[in-house]
Enzyme design. Sequence first.
Site: not given
Ligand SMILES: [Zn+2]
Length: 331
Positions: A9, A11, A189, A192, A270-271
């Site tokens: 996961h 990005h 996703h 969340e 994630d980021d």
């Molecule tokens: Zn994400």
Amino acid sequence: MPLPKAELHLHIEGTLEPELAFELAARNGVPLPYATTDDLREAYRFQDLQSFLNLYYELMAVLRTERDFEELADAYLARAAAQGVRHAEIFFDPQAHLSRGVAMGTVVEGLWRALGRSEERHGVSTRLILCFLRDESAESALHTLRAAEPYLDRITGVGLDSAEVGHPPAKFREVYEAAAALGLRRVAHAGEEGPPEYITEALDVLGIERIDHGLRCVEDPALVERLVRDRVPLTLCPLSNVRLRTVDTLADHPLPAMLEAGLLCTVNSDDPAYFGGYAGDNFDAVHEALGLGQERLRELARNSFLAAFLEDDEERRKRYLAEVEAYEFGA
Ligand SMILES: [Zn+2]
């Protein structure tokens, strides 16, 4: 030596560190409303998902050429490798680039220049997953999938990201059916910020094989039971959850209870440029804040390879799993 792991996961646009953002802005003549990298880091203090997304889309303006996307991905792969990542399944958001006049081919071929050499350069195998922006229309998603068709030899699957609440999975039924018909793997996703019903809907309507985040499944015991029974993987992102206030503090994260319940949890970043850490940093954080011991960390690493889209290369999965079992903590 860090624990070997897969990152599932991630990005790629969320790996844009302030230094690289400034470098690309200068090279491409794109003005940034920040004087220094410190000012930009200061802007990385978000209140919620939407305030993060606003900055995330603003900064993407610096990505213009194949070379930009190559450098972005190569910088991520180098950092990931240093934290023990052996396999990375990388999301990208083509709509955010197409809407700025950057062609699908520029994005995919640029990323591929880094991904195609990742194994020899960084020792990291890769997969590429095209994500649809769920706050855009279903028609736009379909158009994006069509634009990606010439590049499907580079793309393993599709995902669904961006602002969740108010954009239920069923909106994308048609594009997921089209993706399945093209032989693409499917993730999304769900759960969340959105309710557990979105997770159920993503499984039933979109046919997803893996849930990104999925944190809020804990509110629905029947859903938890189903996810455990069907061994549906969840790609959790603990530091992201804290930054975006999905949980108050890391100590409140339900990961230990989720593992205890038998859920197939993985830990991801994630980021990472925005949320304070890469994959290994997330492992360290859950070790420290949640008291997860070495065997739990090994379980998380094992799960990451079990949940990876490596069905076309089971020998490789076996090799990675053997690395996890042989790993000696503190060595
Ligand atoms: Zn994400």
